[in-house]
Design a protein around this motif. Sequence first.
Motif, PDB file in Angstrom:
ATOM      1  N   ASP A   1       0.159  59.340  10.455  1.00 19.23           N
ATOM      2  CA  ASP A   1       1.594  59.755  11.108  1.00 19.23           C
ATOM      3  C   ASP A   1       2.277  59.563  10.860  1.00 19.23           C
ATOM      4  N   ARG A   2       2.865  57.835  11.607  1.00 20.52           N
ATOM      5  CA  ARG A   2       3.999  57.083  11.353  1.00 20.52           C
ATOM      6  C   ARG A   2       3.716  55.962  10.096  1.00 20.52           C
ATOM      7  N   GLY A   3       3.053  55.554   9.990  1.00 22.05           N
ATOM      8  CA  GLY A   3       2.958  55.084   8.155  1.00 22.05           C
ATOM      9  C   GLY A   3       2.822  53.162   9.567  1.00 22.05           C
ATOM     10  N   GLY A   4       1.819  53.190  10.378  1.00 17.91           N
ATOM     11  CA  GLY A   4       2.037  52.300  10.494  1.00 17.91           C
ATOM     12  C   GLY A   4       1.173  50.779  10.399  1.00 17.91           C
ATOM     13  N   GLY A   5       0.316  50.993   9.591  1.00 17.58           N
ATOM     14  CA  GLY A   5      -0.397  50.272   9.035  1.00 17.58           C
ATOM     15  C   GLY A   5      -1.668  50.838   8.357  1.00 17.58           C
ATOM     16  N   ASP A   6      -2.616  50.250   7.288  1.00 22.07           N
ATOM     17  CA  ASP A   6      -3.307  50.675   7.030  1.00 22.07           C
ATOM     18  C   ASP A   6      -4.532  51.504   7.845  1.00 22.07           C
ATOM     19  N   ALA A   7      -4.261  53.492   7.244  1.00 25.37           N
ATOM     20  CA  ALA A   7      -5.523  53.939   8.205  1.00 25.37           C
ATOM     21  C   ALA A   7      -7.239  53.432   7.998  1.00 25.37           C
ATOM     22  N   THR A   8      -7.149  52.444   7.224  1.00 21.20           N
ATOM     23  CA  THR A   8      -8.865  52.135   6.983  1.00 21.20           C
ATOM     24  C   THR A   8      -9.380  50.681   7.390  1.00 21.20           C
ATOM     25  N   GLY A   9      -8.107  49.962   7.712  1.00 16.38           N
ATOM     26  CA  GLY A   9      -8.290  48.534   7.991  1.00 16.38           C
ATOM     27  C   GLY A   9      -8.366  48.494   9.037  1.00 16.38           C
ATOM     28  N   VAL A  10      -8.670  47.126   9.548  1.00 15.25           N
ATOM     29  CA  VAL A  10     -10.009  46.295  10.608  1.00 15.25           C
ATOM     30  C   VAL A  10      -8.790  46.926  11.847  1.00 15.25           C
ATOM     31  N   VAL A  11      -7.727  46.672  11.868  1.00 15.69           N
ATOM     32  CA  VAL A  11      -6.904  46.748  13.308  1.00 15.69           C
ATOM     33  C   VAL A  11      -7.138  48.973  13.233  1.00 15.69           C
ATOM     34  N   SER A  12      -6.470  49.455  12.525  1.00 16.01           N
ATOM     35  CA  SER A  12      -7.307  50.595  12.707  1.00 16.01           C
ATOM     36  C   SER A  12      -8.602  51.095  12.844  1.00 16.01           C
ATOM     37  N   ARG A  13      -9.490  50.243  12.610  1.00 16.65           N
ATOM     38  CA  ARG A  13     -10.994  50.770  13.199  1.00 16.65           C
ATOM     39  C   ARG A  13     -11.427  50.661  14.419  1.00 16.65           C
ATOM     40  N   ILE A  14      -9.983  48.812  14.882  1.00 16.12           N
ATOM     41  CA  ILE A  14     -10.468  48.978  16.479  1.00 16.12           C
ATOM     42  C   ILE A  14     -10.294  50.209  17.059  1.00 16.12           C
ATOM     43  N   VAL A  15      -8.767  50.337  16.584  1.00 11.09           N
ATOM     44  CA  VAL A  15      -7.877  51.581  17.836  1.00 11.09           C
ATOM     45  C   VAL A  15      -8.619  52.667  17.307  1.00 11.09           C
ATOM     46  N   ARG A  16      -9.137  53.202  16.059  1.00  8.47           N
ATOM     47  CA  ARG A  16      -9.840  54.875  16.374  1.00  8.47           C
ATOM     48  C   ARG A  16     -10.854  53.726  17.411  1.00  8.47           C
ATOM     49  N   ARG A  17     -11.941  53.612  17.135  1.00  9.77           N
ATOM     50  CA  ARG A  17     -13.052  52.816  17.853  1.00  9.77           C
ATOM     51  C   ARG A  17     -13.004  53.083  19.137  1.00  9.77           C
ATOM     52  N   PHE A  18     -11.916  52.902  19.868  1.00  7.19           N
ATOM     53  CA  PHE A  18     -11.062  52.745  21.279  1.00  7.19           C
ATOM     54  C   PHE A  18     -10.830  53.699  21.710  1.00  7.19           C
ATOM     55  N   GLU A  19     -10.542  54.657  21.085  1.00  7.18           N
ATOM     56  CA  GLU A  19     -10.180  55.918  21.016  1.00  7.18           C
ATOM     57  C   GLU A  19     -11.294  56.097  21.559  1.00  7.18           C
ATOM     58  N   ALA A  20     -11.533  56.534  20.765  1.00  6.60           N
ATOM     59  CA  ALA A  20     -13.203  57.378  20.542  1.00  6.60           C
ATOM     60  C   ALA A  20     -14.356  57.220  21.594  1.00  6.60           C
ATOM     61  N   ARG A  21     -14.324  55.341  22.145  1.00  2.00           N
ATOM     62  CA  ARG A  21     -15.301  56.114  22.964  1.00  2.00           C
ATOM     63  C   ARG A  21     -14.372  56.196  24.936  1.00  2.00           C
ATOM     64  N   SER A  22     -13.553  56.013  24.906  1.00  4.05           N
ATOM     65  CA  SER A  22     -12.525  55.788  26.125  1.00  4.05           C
ATOM     66  C   SER A  22     -12.086  58.166  26.038  1.00  4.05           C
ATOM     67  N   LEU A  23     -12.113  58.458  24.935  1.00  6.05           N
ATOM     68  CA  LEU A  23     -11.938  59.686  24.989  1.00  6.05           C
ATOM     69  C   LEU A  23     -13.796  60.833  25.472  1.00  6.05           C
ATOM     70  N   ARG A  24     -14.652  59.791  24.782  1.00  7.24           N
ATOM     71  CA  ARG A  24     -15.992  61.006  25.506  1.00  7.24           C
ATOM     72  C   ARG A  24     -16.417  60.378  26.629  1.00  7.24           C
ATOM     73  N   ALA A  25     -15.710  59.510  26.949  1.00  7.51           N
ATOM     74  CA  ALA A  25     -15.611  59.434  28.548  1.00  7.51           C
ATOM     75  C   ALA A  25     -15.329  60.432  29.518  1.00  7.51           C
ATOM     76  N   ALA A  26     -14.542  61.246  28.912  1.00  8.26           N
ATOM     77  CA  ALA A  26     -13.810  62.362  29.920  1.00  8.26           C
ATOM     78  C   ALA A  26     -14.307  63.812  30.025  1.00  8.26           C
ATOM     79  N   ALA A  27     -14.607  64.355  31.262  1.00  3.43           N
ATOM     80  CA  ALA A  27     -15.574  65.572  31.633  1.00  3.43           C
ATOM     81  C   ALA A  27     -14.733  66.479  30.420  1.00  3.43           C
ATOM     82  N   LEU A  28     -12.748  66.507  29.992  1.00  5.32           N
ATOM     83  CA  LEU A  28     -12.452  67.797  29.259  1.00  5.32           C
ATOM     84  C   LEU A  28     -11.001  66.792  28.882  1.00  5.32           C
ATOM     85  N   VAL A  29     -11.346  66.874  27.110  1.00  2.84           N
ATOM     86  CA  VAL A  29     -10.429  66.672  26.626  1.00  2.84           C
ATOM     87  C   VAL A  29      -9.060  67.722  26.565  1.00  2.84           C
ATOM     88  N   LEU A  30      -8.112  67.933  26.940  1.00  2.00           N
ATOM     89  CA  LEU A  30      -6.883  68.641  26.656  1.00  2.00           C
ATOM     90  C   LEU A  30      -5.895  68.543  25.267  1.00  2.00           C
TER      91      LEU A  30
END
Length: 390
Positions: free
Chosen positions: A125-154
């Motif tokens: 959205d804000r162009g904070g970095g390369d959406a396919t770069g290493v940092v981007s992949r780390i943040v994406r995996r962090f968020e995915a793993r986190s949200l999958r631990a929820a019983a419900l995501v709003l």
Amino acid sequence: MKRLWIAGVAMRGDGYPNAMNTVAVLMGSPEWVISDKADWLPTETRLWHLARGPARQRVRLMLRLVAGGFAQAACLCIRSRPGDVAYLPYPAPLTLWWLALVPKRWRPRCIADAYISLWDSMFRDRGGGDATGVVSRIVRRFEARSLRAAALVLVDTEANKRQMIADFALTARRVRSIPLAINERLFSSSGREQAPSGRPARVLFVGTLVPLHGIDIVLAVAAELSKSDGIEFRLIGDGQQSALVEAFVRTGKVAGFTWIREWVPLAGIAREIEEADVCLGVFGGEGKAARVLPFKSYCALAAGKAIVTQAAHSLPDGLPPLPAVLVAGTDRQKWARDVATAIRTLIESRAERIALGKAAGQYFADHLSSQAIRAVWLEILCAANGPMDD
């Protein structure tokens, strides 16, 4: 009685109003005991400070978020009892990541507020970095793993629900779109029906200056409206694309245009909306702009104002069509002219403007108000003790 814990590192203030207003809606529920143990961050905290600003400030904020998330996860595990449910305000992944380390049978059952994806906001959205770069992949995996631990995501809309499922491989039945909560007491659906005698009709745009809002279209609309007598245009906001507005103002050729760049508190925004004749939504085109119903539209609906916005948009689950003038466009110059024409039509037709405003106020009361949100949450909480699907 059943207990609902409010937990996690949580954002608040005018920039992040959903969680605090949601908690206010839930307080006093006769079916649940609400215990607020969340770590509410200072109102001036902004997550984008992690990507920009002095290095010391960024490191301090990062440590604060990591340590706070760990402490909140640990305390929730200690406090929670069978049958309890926890609501984790945005940004829920900071606490969920630690809870994901807990075996599922001992993990507190959490409802996670994920209405803005951290990864999407930082890299797409804000162009904070390369959406396919290493940092981007780390943040994406962090968020995915986190949200999958929820019983419900709003999330806030059906389009964002589909996007979150696709981005983070979430289970569809564990993601739900519901309305956002605003401080509706600040807004009145008995809005002013027409400009006072001797004052021009007022068009209002409020928003951070990011691509989502389509600032180039907004400025082109302002330029078109300046050709008509009796119309003034007010733009409130600052941000990533402020240079576009600066250049627009420097031309000095646009009459009736006012840019309020400094931060305006929500009470001030409410006054601006009350004094507006037409409120503008977003014009960012496809992508994120087509997946949202922004807070400012909630506010304009609550105030019973005529709204003009882009045709491509999304709504929470089960809501009827939005009572607004929806303008489609692909060619951006023509699109701006069409938006300006729609605004002129509303300004010239008092009856049409009043009818649209009344429909907006009724729509908010029926589908987006605190009463409507409380009903949705009671349904969610009643189902919260069922089995958590894998």
